[in-house]
Design a protein around this motif. Structure first.
Motif, PDB file in Angstrom:
ATOM      1  N   LYS A  66       0.888  -1.271  -0.045  1.00 41.35           N
ATOM      2  CA  LYS A  66       0.330   0.385   0.291  1.00 41.35           C
ATOM      3  C   LYS A  66       0.614   1.462   0.130  1.00 41.35           C
ATOM      4  O   LYS A  66       1.728   1.419   1.277  1.00 41.35           O
ATOM      5  CB  LYS A  66      -1.221   0.234   1.114  1.00 41.35           C
ATOM      6  N   GLY A  69      -0.799   8.138   0.872  1.00 36.01           N
ATOM      7  CA  GLY A  69      -0.705   9.146   2.256  1.00 36.01           C
ATOM      8  C   GLY A  69      -2.287   8.143   2.619  1.00 36.01           C
ATOM      9  O   GLY A  69      -3.113   7.732   2.116  1.00 36.01           O
ATOM     10  N   GLU A  70      -2.671   8.468   3.936  1.00 33.24           N
ATOM     11  CA  GLU A  70      -4.218   7.996   4.683  1.00 33.24           C
ATOM     12  C   GLU A  70      -5.186   8.029   4.117  1.00 33.24           C
ATOM     13  O   GLU A  70      -5.864   7.303   3.587  1.00 33.24           O
ATOM     14  CB  GLU A  70      -4.090   8.367   5.891  1.00 33.24           C
ATOM     15  N   GLU A  71      -5.334   9.634   3.761  1.00 30.28           N
ATOM     16  CA  GLU A  71      -6.172   9.526   2.416  1.00 30.28           C
ATOM     17  C   GLU A  71      -6.644   9.094   1.271  1.00 30.28           C
ATOM     18  O   GLU A  71      -7.507   9.180   1.017  1.00 30.28           O
ATOM     19  CB  GLU A  71      -6.179  10.971   2.975  1.00 30.28           C
ATOM     20  N   SER A  72      -4.987   9.010   0.385  1.00 28.31           N
ATOM     21  CA  SER A  72      -4.831   8.484  -1.074  1.00 28.31           C
ATOM     22  C   SER A  72      -4.046   7.465  -1.105  1.00 28.31           C
ATOM     23  O   SER A  72      -3.334   7.209  -1.978  1.00 28.31           O
ATOM     24  CB  SER A  72      -4.367   9.799  -0.864  1.00 28.31           C
ATOM     25  N   SER A  73      -4.816   6.029   0.003  1.00 27.23           N
ATOM     26  CA  SER A  73      -3.771   5.329  -0.594  1.00 27.23           C
ATOM     27  C   SER A  73      -3.705   4.137  -1.477  1.00 27.23           C
ATOM     28  O   SER A  73      -5.335   4.458  -2.406  1.00 27.23           O
ATOM     29  CB  SER A  73      -3.836   4.253   0.451  1.00 27.23           C
ATOM     30  N   HIS A 116      -8.312  -1.689   1.582  1.00 25.17           N
ATOM     31  CA  HIS A 116      -8.758  -1.512   3.362  1.00 25.17           C
ATOM     32  C   HIS A 116      -8.156  -3.527   3.481  1.00 25.17           C
ATOM     33  O   HIS A 116      -8.150  -4.233   4.193  1.00 25.17           O
ATOM     34  CB  HIS A 116     -10.389  -1.911   3.712  1.00 25.17           C
TER      35      HIS A 116
END
Length: 366
Positions: A66, A69-73, A116
């Motif tokens: 992965k 970033g957290e919001e754009s993985s 996820h």
């Protein structure tokens, strides 16, 4: 250093010889074989090379990580470069060593698998895509994958492998979710995981070389110790021979049953199936094809070959060092007539070799 083709990631550890010309690469491989197989250097022939050195890989198993970033993985698919205890992930979305279809399948996987999910590895083989999930089976994920819109020619598989790591695939837990569970190329059936050489022209050349040598013995009885998809068995059965093969992979053996109808197929480790092979041979003269894993035959199999004494042996090796060890033992009863190297993996140091052996004249060779 040669100019690399577009898409070749310079930090990728996959192709150590990519900076060499075809001539320089062949010279290194030939020299390596001459050193490793020094007792038989006089019978080593020139390296058989493919017409194309890029775009040849029709099957590839890669790591998945992965990225972003957290919001754009998003998913990256590529190789791992190891330096001591450190690991670096190298995405290779446009690898020029891959057949274009392989890169397309990896791109498809990266777009479709939710970020996820525990997506660990991706396997592209021909028109088959296998998603490796580090999980036990989850019905809701399987249902979602069945609903993905894929090109009609693509088969989709999932490998449920909660232990995915050093062993990427769990051979017991591959499930076909879309398309045909079997693939076919050149009239030969195979599954998504089963091994097959990457370059069809060289695969055909190697099989032809070994089988022509064996058939010259005039003995319609053949044994293949690591039969895979049954290519040698298929040829022998077409000639009306009695034939037997041993193979550990259940997927490969199921394909061999279709590719070589009428052959005796034994599943398991070769050293564990030697009694059944003795029963099949029944004391008659026979010929032998063998293509063992990198570690070679081992003592039990070499001892059996010297004892059973097939008139001729065609031995395709993926590791010259283990081939050397095996030939030293088989020299008790065999002469090495010829060793033919094959460049199945251009751009890499890897080289395979076919050794052709005859039972020595003083022992009744043909």
């Amino acid at each position: 250093m040669l100019q690399l083709p577009p898409g070749c990631e310079i930090s990728c550890p996959g192709c150590a010889y990519r900076g060499l010309s075809a001539v320089a690469s062949a010279e290194r491989k030939q020299s390596y074989l001459s050193r490793e197989l020094a007792p038989w250097e006089a019978v080593i022939e020139p390296l058989r090379e493919p017409a194309e050195r890029w775009g040849y890989r029709k099957k590839s198993l890669l790591h998945v990580r992965k990225l972003g970033g957290e919001e754009s993985s998003f998913w990256g698919i590529g190789m791992i470069r190891r330096r001591g205890r450190e690991e670096e992930f190298i995405p290779i979305p446009d690898c020029p060593a891959h057949d274009g279809r392989v890169n397309e399948l990896f791109s498809l996987a990266a777009r479709l698998v939710p970020v996820h999910w525990p997506f660990s590895f991706a396997l592209a083989s021909g028109r088959a895509l296998t998603i490796v999930l580090k999980s036990t089976r989850r019905a809701e994920w399987a249902a979602e994958m069945r609903a993905w819109v894929l090109p009609p020619e693509i088969s989709l598989f999932v490998n449920w492998n909660p232990g995915a790591g050093n062993r990427p695939l769990d051979s017991r837990r591959t499930e076909c979710l879309q398309g045909s569970p079997w693939l076919e190329e050149g009239g030969v059936r195979h599954g998504p995981v089963a091994f097959r050489q990457q370059i069809p022209e060289l695969e055909r050349a190697a099989v032809e070389l070994g089988e022509n040598f064996l058939e010259a013995a005039g003995l319609p009885l053949g044994v293949d110790l690591y039969c895979g998809l049954g290519l040698s068995l298929r040829r022998w059965r077409a000639l009306g021979w009695e034939a037997a093969g041993v193979e550990l992979s259940g997927e490969s053996l199921a394909a061999a049953a279709v590719n070589a109808p009428g052959a005796l197929l034994l599943r398991g480790r070769t050293e564990e199936r030697l009694p059944q092979l003795n029963e099949f041979i029944g004391g008659k003269s026979f010929v032998l094809y063998t293509n063992p894993p990198r570690e070679g035959h081992g003592a039990a199999v070499n001892g059996w070959i010297n004892s059973a004494a097939p008139a001729r042996v065609a031995y395709l090796s993926c590791n010259p060092r283990s081939l050397k060890d095996d030939l030293k033992v088989l020299a008790e009863r065999y002469s090495v007539e010829k060793i033919v190297p094959f460049d199945f993996f251009p751009q890499t140091p890897h080289v395979e070799a076919m050794a052709l052996l005859k039972l020595r004249v003083d022992l009744g060779a043909l």
